[in-house]
Scaffold this motif. Structure first.
Motif, mmCIF file in Angstrom:
data_model
loop_
_atom_site.group_PDB
_atom_site.id
_atom_site.type_symbol
_atom_site.label_atom_id
_atom_site.label_comp_id
_atom_site.label_asym_id
_atom_site.label_seq_id
_atom_site.Cartn_x
_atom_site.Cartn_y
_atom_site.Cartn_z
ATOM 1 N N ARG A 182 5.840 0.104 3.676
ATOM 2 C CA ARG A 182 5.071 0.665 4.788
ATOM 3 C C ARG A 182 5.343 2.161 4.942
ATOM 4 N N LEU A 183 6.593 2.548 4.864
ATOM 5 C CA LEU A 183 6.947 3.949 5.043
ATOM 6 C C LEU A 183 6.406 4.808 3.905
ATOM 7 N N ASN A 184 6.503 4.308 2.678
ATOM 8 C CA ASN A 184 5.978 5.055 1.527
ATOM 9 C C ASN A 184 4.477 5.259 1.629
ATOM 10 N N GLU A 185 3.777 4.241 2.127
ATOM 11 C CA GLU A 185 2.319 4.304 2.202
ATOM 12 C C GLU A 185 1.827 5.008 3.461
ATOM 13 N N GLY A 186 2.756 5.352 4.362
ATOM 14 C CA GLY A 186 2.350 5.947 5.629
ATOM 15 C C GLY A 186 1.632 4.960 6.516
ATOM 16 N N ASN A 187 1.944 3.692 6.334
ATOM 17 C CA ASN A 187 1.261 2.620 7.070
ATOM 18 C C ASN A 187 2.259 1.898 7.958
#
Length: 210
Positions: A182-187
């Motif tokens: 989630r953090l990597n995808e900005g989601n």
């Protein structure tokens, strides 16, 4: 008032893992503490140099707020400077983020809110106040390596419950793999409803590391 605490982990490194005690690491930690104290006034930042615990903690004593990073995390050779920045931002987010709180701990924001604050408002405030920009990809890769390194010794990672519930997971921040994704995808969505920790504790089935 009793202490209000949230601990990211409680794994003590065995003696065969050599900590990074170089002057460079000590200077990095000193600089980060100085920057965070300046930018996020009202929070006291501490580095516990005497332990080998892989742990970071946000807690309150009375009207005072604290962030503490323990030695096993602060001086771990796999933990990069960006990982230390993310850790400090996350713990600061437990104090500064608005919204949902942990079960039984009304002074501390839940993990997903702390993460969302860390990579958004927190990172922006740090950049404006100190000029420091976090490389999130490096931070998460570093923490991923740390989680993997202790996975064989402690069967769960630093932000993972000791036992799994049979119910579907209600929060993306519960397990490290989904959290990193989630953090990597900005989601990283704003959480809705009661905190997952809250529901598990109310059911009397929770065995979390706190």
């Amino acid at each position: 008032m009793a202490d209000c605490k949230h601990m990211l982990s409680a794994f003590t490194l065995p003696d065969d893992v050599a900590l990074c005690r170089s002057p460079t690491r000590a200077e990095i930690l000193k600089m980060l503490v100085c920057e965070f104290r300046t930018v996020f006034a009202g929070i006291e930042y501490e580095i516990d140099t005497q332990t080998r615990i892989v742990n970071a903690q946000a807690f309150a004593q009375g009207d005072k707020r604290f962030v503490r990073v323990y030695g096993g995390l602060a001086f771990h050779p796999l933990v990069s400077e960006d990982a230390l920045v993310f850790t400090l931002l996350h713990e600061t987010g437990h104090h500064r983020a608005r919204g949902r709180r942990f079960a039984g701990d009304p002074m501390i924001a839940c993990d997903c809110l702390a993460d969302k604050w860390a990579v958004g408002a927190g990172a922006n405030a740090l950049r404006r106040g100190s000029g420091r920009a976090i490389n999130l990809a490096d931070a998460l890769d570093s923490l991923d390596a740390l989680v993997a390194s202790i996975g064989g010794r402690a069967k769960q990672s630093s932000i993972v419950p000791i036992t799994r519930s049979r119910k579907p997971q209600l929060c993306w921040a519960v397990y490290w793999r989904s959290r990193k994704s989630r953090l990597n995808e900005g989601n990283a969505p704003v959480p809705i409803g009661p905190c997952y920790y809250q529901s598990q504790i109310l059911e009397g089935r929770s065995k979390w590391v706190h």
